[in-house]
Design a protein around this motif. Sequence first.
Motif, short mmCIF file in Angstrom:
data_model
loop_
_atom_site.label_atom_id
_atom_site.label_comp_id
_atom_site.label_asym_id
_atom_site.label_seq_id
_atom_site.Cartn_x
_atom_site.Cartn_y
_atom_site.Cartn_z
N PRO A 29 0.79 -1.22 0.00
CA PRO A 29 0.00 0.00 0.00
C PRO A 29 0.83 1.28 0.00
O PRO A 29 0.38 2.33 -0.45
N ARG A 30 2.07 1.22 0.47
CA ARG A 30 2.92 2.41 0.54
C ARG A 30 3.74 2.61 -0.72
O ARG A 30 3.88 3.72 -1.21
N THR A 31 4.33 1.51 -1.24
CA THR A 31 5.22 1.64 -2.40
C THR A 31 4.53 1.35 -3.73
O THR A 31 5.07 1.69 -4.78
N GLY A 32 3.37 0.68 -3.68
CA GLY A 32 2.66 0.34 -4.90
C GLY A 32 3.28 -0.82 -5.66
O GLY A 32 2.92 -1.10 -6.80
N VAL A 33 4.22 -1.53 -5.05
CA VAL A 33 4.93 -2.64 -5.70
C VAL A 33 4.23 -3.95 -5.39
O VAL A 33 3.87 -4.23 -4.24
N ASP A 34 4.05 -4.75 -6.43
CA ASP A 34 3.45 -6.08 -6.29
C ASP A 34 4.44 -7.01 -5.57
O ASP A 34 5.63 -7.03 -5.91
N THR A 35 3.96 -7.77 -4.61
CA THR A 35 4.82 -8.65 -3.82
C THR A 35 5.55 -9.65 -4.72
O THR A 35 6.75 -9.87 -4.56
N ARG A 36 4.85 -10.25 -5.66
CA ARG A 36 5.48 -11.22 -6.56
C ARG A 36 6.60 -10.56 -7.39
O ARG A 36 7.65 -11.14 -7.56
N ASP A 37 6.36 -9.36 -7.86
CA ASP A 37 7.38 -8.65 -8.63
C ASP A 37 8.59 -8.32 -7.75
O ASP A 37 9.74 -8.43 -8.19
N SER A 38 8.34 -7.92 -6.52
CA SER A 38 9.44 -7.55 -5.62
C SER A 38 10.33 -8.74 -5.29
O SER A 38 11.52 -8.57 -5.01
N LEU A 39 9.76 -9.94 -5.34
CA LEU A 39 10.51 -11.17 -5.08
C LEU A 39 11.09 -11.77 -6.36
O LEU A 39 11.75 -12.80 -6.31
N ALA A 40 10.85 -11.14 -7.49
CA ALA A 40 11.29 -11.64 -8.80
C ALA A 40 10.80 -13.05 -9.04
O ALA A 40 11.53 -13.92 -9.50
N CYS A 41 9.50 -13.28 -8.71
CA CYS A 41 8.90 -14.61 -8.91
C CYS A 41 8.67 -14.84 -10.40
O CYS A 41 8.38 -13.90 -11.16
N ARG A 42 8.80 -16.09 -10.83
CA ARG A 42 8.57 -16.43 -12.23
C ARG A 42 7.20 -17.03 -12.42
O ARG A 42 6.61 -17.59 -11.62
#
Length: 162
Positions: free
Chosen positions: A149-162
Amino acid sequence: MVLLSLLVPVVLPLVLAAQPALAITAPELRSQRSLQDLQPDMHGRNLQQQEFLKASLEGFDLSDTDLRGAVFNTANLQNANLQGADLEDAVAFASRFDGADLRGAVLRNAMLMNSKFTAAVIEGADFTDAVLDLPQQKALCARASGTNPRTGVDTRDSLACR
């Protein structure tokens, strides 16, 4: 002059020994001092750059806490509430986050090597540029969801999930 040369080897060590010894405080001792102020409810506190070495924070409420640059080496954060906490640039080597609530937490640039996240709730957590062991990253990807909610970054993207 002869008397002075005879006294210097005897008196000088006594004078030097009377001076206070200066020593650098060990990290564990600094950590123990900071732990004296800890209470199970630390919601919303500013704990930037604090050291929690070998600290038992199991079940603590650290939600919405500013923990930027904090050090948690070999700390126990099992079942801790870290919802919305800011752990940017934190170091947590060999720490336990098993069952911790990390929903909406920011862990950008965090060093999380040898740390465990078994059953941690990570919905909306931001792990951008965090350093994790590959098995932990894969396990987190298996349950990653949401957007921070603060950074607007998707959790999966932040973990570099495939």
